[in-house]
Scaffold this active site. Structure first.
Site, PDB file in Angstrom:
ATOM      1  N   HIS A 180       0.833  -1.196   0.000  1.00 38.84           N
ATOM      2  CA  HIS A 180       0.000   0.000   0.000  1.00 38.84           C
ATOM      3  C   HIS A 180       0.870   1.250   0.000  1.00 38.84           C
ATOM      4  O   HIS A 180       0.600   2.215  -0.704  1.00 38.84           O
ATOM      5  CB  HIS A 180      -0.903   0.019   1.235  1.00 38.84           C
ATOM      6  CG  HIS A 180      -2.019  -0.980   1.163  1.00 38.84           C
ATOM      7  ND1 HIS A 180      -3.330  -0.633   1.336  1.00 38.84           N
ATOM      8  CD2 HIS A 180      -2.019  -2.313   0.943  1.00 38.84           C
ATOM      9  CE1 HIS A 180      -4.101  -1.704   1.211  1.00 38.84           C
ATOM     10  NE2 HIS A 180      -3.316  -2.742   0.988  1.00 38.84           N
ATOM     11  N   ASP A 227      -5.630   6.039   2.703  1.00 37.29           N
ATOM     12  CA  ASP A 227      -5.677   4.639   2.263  1.00 37.29           C
ATOM     13  C   ASP A 227      -7.069   4.042   2.470  1.00 37.29           C
ATOM     14  O   ASP A 227      -7.795   4.401   3.398  1.00 37.29           O
ATOM     15  CB  ASP A 227      -4.658   3.829   3.065  1.00 37.29           C
ATOM     16  CG  ASP A 227      -4.602   2.378   2.620  1.00 37.29           C
ATOM     17  OD1 ASP A 227      -3.839   2.087   1.687  1.00 37.29           O
ATOM     18  OD2 ASP A 227      -5.329   1.542   3.198  1.00 37.29           O
TER      19      ASP A 227
END
Ligand SMILES: *[C@@H]1O[C@H](CO)[C@@H](O)[C@H](O)[C@H]1NC(C)=O
Ligand SMILES: *[C@@H]1O[C@H](CO)[C@@H](O)[C@H](O)[C@H]1NC(C)=O
Length: 468
Positions: free
Chosen positions: A16, A119
């Protein structure tokens, strides 16, 4: 034009984080009035690779590096990792860091805070963006079809008490707007079957609608149906965003030299992600399959962590202890067994002709970028969904399994594996032809005038308009 500043809050998984930083770089390259600060969340649950990665980014000197900053948040010392409460506890740290950024920017040429990029797992950080009165953008590190799937599952969960665990054993299908084909119950992704992950995933998904935009690591030509199905929200498909700069030549010289000696597209590469590993019985079945198939192979074989530990796999000191007796001798010259593999460098090598993959989204994008077809062997997270999408929706992969789950106790037998590998390595398969075409499209998407490039431009425009 006024200067603008974005704050990124990536989830601290290395996959990520790396894609978030790559998006940041794309934005900075195209908009010189923009600067970005990436906040690094810290808990021992996360990969130790993160520290080195962040240090290497800090040390790099590219034309944009003076506009890209990193701030380490204090380490969270709670012993048991719980995503929701971890993110909750980070909010005051994030707030404090952002206050400092704003205060230190109080010169004449000050950059105004234009928004947060958050995120997909951290959407409760929208609360902090709201406190500062700025917009939030979600960064979605999986595909658009899975985004649509999560939005659909959250809706039927909340409105009709849909339970993924009951559904899994129901032998029925779901009609999901982001998919062309009905979605079979057996392929329900592992993440949604876990009592630990389902609630935070649903919580996160519930808040997507509050964001001003959702940046998705995909491209229009790959997931046109899914992206079209999401047109009610502001979705920015700006991918494929990959970190393809790394080179295995320095760290894995011997392997790369061995690949140099193999014919083009002749080697099948087996690699199952940073958390992928198998018990000994399954390792042996894979070995028998490889030996029988006669295909050249490069196999990244990892040792499972001790039972009960939330740790990542490691490398074997001597892989012979789990392989069938004499396997390495009988396959010498045909194949190689290694530990951790520099996946991007391997996929980039012309000798690689097929990829047996766990179907993590980043791995899928990498294989498409390099035009290497996949044989699917999902393990955890949303990988079963990705395998289904690759095989059934997109025709870019062959199936070994779509419904395999780590720790399920199921053993895939050698015949099934061998069949999948032989199918994967066929020179004239329709999957190979399709993946080559998609590879070209993925590169076009990022070029000037390409679809992702245009979406990036409209994202930048939207961000800069926040200051007006
Ligand atoms: C997390 O905090 C520890 C202790 O302060 C530090 O040693 C480590 O480098 C930090 N990790 C990251 C990724 O910043
Ligand atoms: C994690 O924390 C949340 C909120 O603090 C709580 O509701 C949930 O039950 C916890 N999950 C687990 C698996 O302990």
């Amino acid at each position: 034009m006024e200067k603008a500043q974005l704050v990124f809050v990536p989830s601290p998984g290395i996959g990520h984080l790396v894609s978030a930083v790559e998006v940041a770089k794309l934005l900075l390259t195209r908009q010189h009035q923009l600067s970005i600060t990436v906040l690094i969340l810290n808990h021992s649950f996360f990969d130790s690779k993160i520290h080195n990665y962040v240090e290497s980014q800090r040390a790099s000197s590219s034309p944009i590096s003076n506009r890209l900053g990193f701030i380490d948040l204090p380490k969270d010392e709670t012993e048991i990792f719980n995503l929701s409460s971890f993110i909750e506890r980070q909010k005051p740290h994030v707030k404090e860091a952002v206050l400092k950024i704003i205060q230190s920017e109080s010169g004449v040429e000050s950059a105004q805070l234009a928004g947060f990029v958050i995120d997909m797992f951290c959407t409760s950080m929208i609360d902090v963006a709201n406190e500062f009165g700025v917009s939030s953008y979600i960064f979605y590190t999986s595909g658009a079809a899975f985004l649509g799937f999560m939005l659909y599952v959250q809706k039927i969960h909340d409105e009709e008490k849909f339970d993924p665990i009951e559904f899994k054993d129901s032998n029925t299908e779901l009609l999901v707007p982001s998919l062309v084909n009905p979605f079979p119950s057996g392929v329900m992704p592992s993440a949604l079957l876990s009592g630990e992950w389902l609630p935070p995933l649903l919580d996160s998904t519930r808040r997507f609608g509050e964001a001003k935009g959702i940046i998705v690591n995909t491209f229009l030509e790959l997931e046109s149906h899914a992206i079209e199905s999401l047109k009610m929200s502001a979705v920015y498909p700006v991918g494929p965003i990959l970190d393809v700069g790394s080179d295995g030549r320095n760290t894995h010289r011997e392997i790369m030299q061995w690949l140099d000696d193999q014919p083009p597209s002749s080697v099948v590469f087996l690699c199952f992600g940073s958390h992928g590993s198998f018990d000994e019985d399954q390792v042996k079945e894979i070995a028998y399959a490889l030996e029988h198939s006669g295909q050249r192979f490069l196999w990244s074989l990892r040792r499972p962590p001790p039972p009960g530990l939330q740790a990542s796999p490691s490398d074997y000191e001597d892989p012979q202890q789990v392989l069938p007796e004499g396997f390495l001798d009988r396959t010498v010259g045909i194949g190689k067994v290694m530990g951790w593999a520099p996946q991007v460098a391997v996929l980039a090598h012309p000798a690689i002709g097929g990829f047996v993959s766990h179907c993590g989204w980043n791995s899928i994008l990498e294989s498409i970028w390099f035009g290497v077809p996949i044989a699917t062997w999902p393990m955890y997270a949303e990988q079963q969904f990705n395998a289904f999408e690759m095989v059934m929706e997109l025709g870019l992969a062959v199936e070994i399994k779509m419904d395999y789950r780590k720790h399920s106790g199921v053993i895939v037998n050698c015949d099934e594996i061998e069949g999948g590998i032989n199918c994967l390595m066929k020179h004239d398969s329709k999957q190979r032809k399709k993946v080559k075409e998609m590879s070209e499209k993925s590169r076009m998407a990022l070029m000037e005038g390409g679809s992702s490039c245009s979406w990036l431009e409209s994202l930048i425009k939207d961000v800069m308009n926040n200051l007006a």
